[in-house]
Design an enzyme around this catalytic site. Structure first.
Site, short mmCIF file in Angstrom:
data_model
loop_
_atom_site.label_atom_id
_atom_site.label_comp_id
_atom_site.label_asym_id
_atom_site.label_seq_id
_atom_site.Cartn_x
_atom_site.Cartn_y
_atom_site.Cartn_z
N ASP A 107 5.69 -0.28 8.39
CA ASP A 107 4.43 0.29 7.90
C ASP A 107 3.56 0.69 9.08
OD1 ASP A 107 1.94 0.54 6.11
OD2 ASP A 107 3.44 -0.16 4.70
N HIS A 140 -3.22 -0.11 5.99
CA HIS A 140 -2.20 -0.01 4.93
C HIS A 140 -1.18 -1.13 5.06
CE1 HIS A 140 1.42 1.82 2.95
NE2 HIS A 140 0.52 2.32 2.12
N SER A 291 2.64 2.58 -3.18
CA SER A 291 2.87 1.70 -2.04
C SER A 291 2.72 0.25 -2.43
CB SER A 291 1.86 2.00 -0.92
OG SER A 291 2.26 3.09 -0.13
#
EC number: 3.4.21.62
Length: 337
Positions: A107, A140, A291
């Site tokens: 990520d 994220h 996600s």
């Protein structure tokens, strides 16, 4: 951001991914070759179209593709999946015991957070895998990591940064990260990113890299595309592709990808987790997107993998006779945080 659009697919201009056996076939179109961690990137001469060349090589039975660009998947502007929102601190006491299960998180990296302060896995996160805290998708990876930590207390995370702060990465970087895991494979890999390919066919080298980790369960998001166009790597046969449900869990989130290639679905709207301690955010946020539906499924598998092989956990999860199913969304994975 060095990429170009080909239809709805994104690629690195002038780059072709190939295995060693294919390099001789592309030598006359190649200016230079870079090779690392199991993947060769041929840098093509000006004017050579990597998509056309990849199609020609594939027709000859050779393994090659453009270097596709992948994006983290809150990127759906105009809906709840577009950005994170601050929330009050979330009470959580991290487990100090180390679980037998390991989850690789490819990520944007992670930042320091109270939820994993003092854990063995965070002490091994180097500067190259830390989230820089800048860009549209900064935080994220930290958000995904928090969901995994809460669902599978004590789980050991293996963080690899393959996306920048804007959530942008490419196929070559992902393949290299996967190749480096072969000697010590994790139980689960979470890939909360993806993209389309120029020909809607599976990217062969990425498929090979994932398939080589045969004892690992790979989970990927179905994309915030609101379409049934195959989204990779989620649509690969060796991957558990995950779509998002809206907050009630009764129907597909409007932004979620869907199709026969999707294996499972979980809530994707207004989920809360760890985040950056920056500006209006005090280390916590609520965010929406496929996600995070994928992270819920990865965390559920990781929790079960503390007691049995992850492959067995996912087999029972997807084949359960009493599980709910939605057309083009697969098995409903009921998870609450």
């Amino acid at each position: 951001m060095n990429f170009q659009s080909v239809g709805e697919a994104l690629i690195r201009p002038g780059q072709l991914l190939a295995d060693r056996s294919t390099l001789a076939a592309v030598a006359r179109w190649t200016q230079a070759v870079s090779e690392a961690d199991g993947v060769c990137v041929a840098h093509l001469a000006p004017g050579v179209d990597p998509c056309e060349l990849a199609a020609e090589l594939s027709a000859r039975g050779l393994r090659a593709s453009p270097n596709h660009v992948f994006r983290g998947q809150p990127l759906f502007f105009g809906g709840p999946a577009s950005r994170p929102f601050p929330v009050e601190p979330i009470a959580y006491r991290p487990a100090r015991n180390r679980s037998a299960a390991t989850v690789a998180v490819l990520d944007t990296g992670v930042v320091k957070h109270p939820w994993w302060s003092g854990t063995d896995w965070y002490s091994r996160v180097g500067p190259e895998d830390a989230d820089a805290g800048e860009g549209q998708q900064a935080g994220h990876g930290t958000f995904v990591a928090g969901m995994l930590a809460r669902l599978a207390p004590g789980v050991s995370l293996r963080v690899r940064r393959v996306l920048d702060g804007d959530g942008i990465g490419d196929e070559a970087s992902v393949i290299r990260a996967l190749h480096r895991m072969r000697e010590d494979p994790p139980d689960v890999i979470n890939l909360s990113f993806g993209g389309h390919t120029f020909d809607d066919r599976p990217p062969p080298l990425l498929n090979d890299a994932i398939a080589a980790l045969s004892d690992t369960v790979t989970v990927a998001c179905a994309g915030n595309t609101a379409s049934d166009r195959p989204f990779w790597p989620a649509a690969l046969p060796a991957v558990v592709g995950v779509a998002a449900l809206e907050a009630t869990g009764r129907q597909r989130a409007a932004y979620s990808g869907y199709g026969t290639w999707v294996d499972a679905c979980a809530r994707g709207d207004w989920l809360e987790s760890s985040y950056l301690d920056l500006g209006e955010f005090g280390g916590f946020a609520t965010w929406s997107g496929t996600s995070f539906a994928a992270a819920l499924v990865s965390g559920t598998i990781a929790a079960g993998a503390a007691a049995e092989p992850a492959k067995e956990v996912v087999r029972r999860l997807l084949d359960a006779e009493d599980a709910r199913h939605f057309p083009d969304l697969g098995v409903v994975v009921p998870v609450s945080l």
